[in-house]
Design an enzyme around this catalytic site. Structure first.
Site, PDB file in Angstrom:
ATOM      1  N   GLU A 122     -24.794  -0.545 -16.293  1.00  0.00           N
ATOM      2  CA  GLU A 122     -25.170   0.820 -16.697  1.00  0.00           C
ATOM      3  C   GLU A 122     -25.231   0.919 -18.225  1.00  0.00           C
ATOM      4  O   GLU A 122     -26.157   1.505 -18.775  1.00  0.00           O
ATOM      5  CB  GLU A 122     -24.162   1.846 -16.165  1.00  0.00           C
ATOM      6  CG  GLU A 122     -24.100   1.978 -14.650  1.00  0.00           C
ATOM      7  CD  GLU A 122     -25.235   2.799 -14.058  1.00  0.00           C
ATOM      8  OE1 GLU A 122     -26.172   3.179 -14.797  1.00  0.00           O
ATOM      9  OE2 GLU A 122     -25.202   3.041 -12.837  1.00  0.00           O
ATOM     10  N   ASP A 182     -27.525   7.956 -14.518  1.00  0.00           N
ATOM     11  CA  ASP A 182     -26.736   8.570 -13.442  1.00  0.00           C
ATOM     12  C   ASP A 182     -25.281   8.108 -13.512  1.00  0.00           C
ATOM     13  O   ASP A 182     -24.508   8.315 -12.590  1.00  0.00           O
ATOM     14  CB  ASP A 182     -27.363   8.284 -12.064  1.00  0.00           C
ATOM     15  CG  ASP A 182     -27.358   6.808 -11.709  1.00  0.00           C
ATOM     16  OD1 ASP A 182     -26.653   6.027 -12.376  1.00  0.00           O
ATOM     17  OD2 ASP A 182     -28.055   6.424 -10.758  1.00  0.00           O
ATOM     18  N   GLY A 201     -28.170   0.931 -13.717  1.00  0.00           N
ATOM     19  CA  GLY A 201     -27.615  -0.390 -13.449  1.00  0.00           C
ATOM     20  C   GLY A 201     -27.313  -0.494 -11.966  1.00  0.00           C
ATOM     21  O   GLY A 201     -27.104   0.522 -11.298  1.00  0.00           O
ATOM     22  N   HIS A 213     -29.951   8.717  -6.739  1.00  0.00           N
ATOM     23  CA  HIS A 213     -30.540   8.791  -5.389  1.00  0.00           C
ATOM     24  C   HIS A 213     -30.797  10.225  -4.975  1.00  0.00           C
ATOM     25  O   HIS A 213     -30.481  10.635  -3.875  1.00  0.00           O
ATOM     26  CB  HIS A 213     -29.624   8.106  -4.365  1.00  0.00           C
ATOM     27  CG  HIS A 213     -29.236   6.734  -4.800  1.00  0.00           C
ATOM     28  ND1 HIS A 213     -30.124   5.674  -4.793  1.00  0.00           N
ATOM     29  CD2 HIS A 213     -28.086   6.242  -5.335  1.00  0.00           C
ATOM     30  CE1 HIS A 213     -29.517   4.604  -5.266  1.00  0.00           C
ATOM     31  NE2 HIS A 213     -28.292   4.925  -5.621  1.00  0.00           N
TER      32      HIS A 213
END
Ligand SMILES: Nc1ccn([C@@H]2O[C@H](COP(=O)(O)OP(=O)(O)OP(=O)(O)O)[C@@H](O)[C@H]2O)c(=O)n1
Ligand SMILES: C[C@](O)(CO)[C@H](O)COP(=O)(O)O
Ligand SMILES: [Mg+2]
Length: 418
Positions: free
Chosen positions: A310, A332, A273, A387
């Site tokens: 998310e 994540d 998200g 990331h």
């Protein structure tokens, strides 16, 4: 005919994958929706010649390997064991756990997923005949010996040069003794054959395949994906032409397939998200992978929160499945993964959607919707660092941000301003 040999495979997955330069060690990276190590172990699990499998893991990666074992339900895996600093130390730890009832030990890199049942069979036969055998292919390039300052010193005759792969396969007592001698004499090699050679044994080189690559650097991921896609195309083609080619045997196969279809499909889902401001305009991105096929989903909302996006990403991914599946779901978001894995959601629900005596849980509409999906599917949540070069996670982030940027945003009707 002699008795069947008892064969143990030690699959090496205790390395850090430094040359791959990813946050997640390379053996856990997905290629075409399945972790590299899982592709590898599956081949040994299927081989009728392999009786027993030991998985080597680093101290940090032990839980992840254990998790793959749980997830794929490999029946031949006997243990996940801790490796050592160098590959040779990890192999030594594996050998120490091989039972004396084992005749043949196959040592294989967990990051060589293109090993075939034929290579396993050929290397066992050669190890039985010669004591030790390694899979290899003739060198295709000219190889030079160079000095420390990068000058060519010698060009060995290429017809004598082979690139050595794994499995490296040995009679158990031979390789156990050779590793003991190497330890005593301080010999450190880059493969198992060199340990056997150091102890004075001959090792037979068996023709392998140029496909049996060791996934070592980033470009190997691209090659591996291309090989797997080609294999899945071949499989599809075989299935389409099978009835005409195989006549009666197809009847039996289709019965078997029906029985198999009772088993749930294994699907991998990545979710993410994103929000521009929090609260602000938000979006979700989902990548669903089943076999060799990939499907992507995304939508953007005018006003929402990052946490809502998310959770919504997970819901949308699971709702998109047409039947109950076994799902490995990567997110994540600690908010999502902890809420499920640590049982918070169940507690909040049991508590009338209160987190404690005073505070109401947020996003109840979404948690309710997610719980419905968790009843329907068997979901294993995996947290991944955001990331951090995880291609599935990166793609979802891109999709989520793309959905926000595309405009035409939907209303998140259940979002309530605090
Ligand atoms: N201490 C180690 C080092 C390596 N391996 C395993 O041996 C195989 C081949 O090694 P390599 O390709 O070198 O993997 P890594 O050591 O993880 O990678 P790098 O050398 O780039 O750090 C891999 O499956 C790796 O997990 C191992 O079990 N124990
Ligand atoms: C065992 C091996 O895969 C044979 O090619 C190779 O030697 C492993 O070497 P690495 O240094 O661990 O990559
Ligand atoms: Mg290494």
């Amino acid at each position: 005919m002699g008795e069947k040999l008892r064969c143990t495979a030690i699959i090496m997955a205790a390395g850090k994958g430094k040359r791959m330069q990813t946050a997640v060690s390379k053996q856990f990276l997905p290629v075409c929706g399945k972790e590299i190590l899982a592709w590898t172990v599956d081949v040994f699990e299927k081989s009728p010649l392999v009786d027993n499998i030991l998985l080597m893991a680093s101290a940090d990666g032990k839980e992840d390997v254990q998790h793959l074992w749980d997830n794929y339900g490999w029946k031949k895996v006997a243990a996940v064991l801790e490796g050592g600093k160098e590959r040779q130390n990890s192999v030594a730890n594996g050998l120490a756990a091989v039972g004396e009832d084992t005749d043949i030990v196959l040592i294989h890199d967990g990051v060589r997923p293109f090993v075939t049942e034929e290579m396993i069979a050929d290397s066992i036969a050669a190890a039985q005949a010669y004591g030790g055998a390694v899979i290899g292919v003739p060198a295709k390039d000219t190889i030079k010996v160079c000095s420390a300052d990068g000058m060519a010193v010698e060009t060995p005759d290429r017809s004598t040069l082979w690139q050595i792969q794994t499995p490296q396969t040995f009679q158990r007592s031979l390789i156990v003794d050779a590793y003991e001698k190497a330890e005593k004499d301080g010999f450190l090699g880059t493969d198992d054959a060199s340990v056997a050679e150091f102890a004075g044994h001959q090792v037979k080189v068996v023709m392998g395949s140029y496909r049996n690559i060791k996934i070592t650097t980033k470009e190997d991921l691209v090659i591996a994906e291309a090989f797997l896609k080609e294999e899945s195309l071949k499989e599809n083609k075989k299935e389409q032409t099978a009835p005409a080619e195989k006549g009666n045997s197809v009847k039996k196969e289709s019965h078997e397939r029906k029985a198999e279809s009772k088993d749930q499909k294994k699907v991998v889902i990545y979710t993410d998200g994103a929000c521009s401001g929090n609260p602000g305009a938000g979006g979700y991105g989902v990548v669903l992978i089943y076999g060799g096929t990939k499907r992507e989903l995304s939508e953007g909302y005018r006003l929402t929160t990052n946490n809502r996006m998310e959770v919504l990403a997970v819901i949308k991914g699971l709702e998109a499945l047409k039947e109950p599946c076994q799902v490995t779901l990567y997110s994540d978001s600690k908010y999502v993964v902890d809420a499920i894995q640590k049982g918070w959601v169940t507690k909040w629900k049991a508590n009338g959607w209160y987190r404690n005596k005073k505070e109401r849980a947020s996003n109840v509409d979404l948690w309710e919707r997610l719980l419905v999906q968790l009843e329907r599917h068997q979901v294993t949540f995996q947290w991944v660092k955001g990331h951090a070069d995880n291609p599935g996670n990166e793609r979802c982030d891109e999709l989520a941000r793309g959905a926000i940027a595309a405009g035409n945003l939907l209303e998140d009707e259940n979002y309530q301003m605090p």
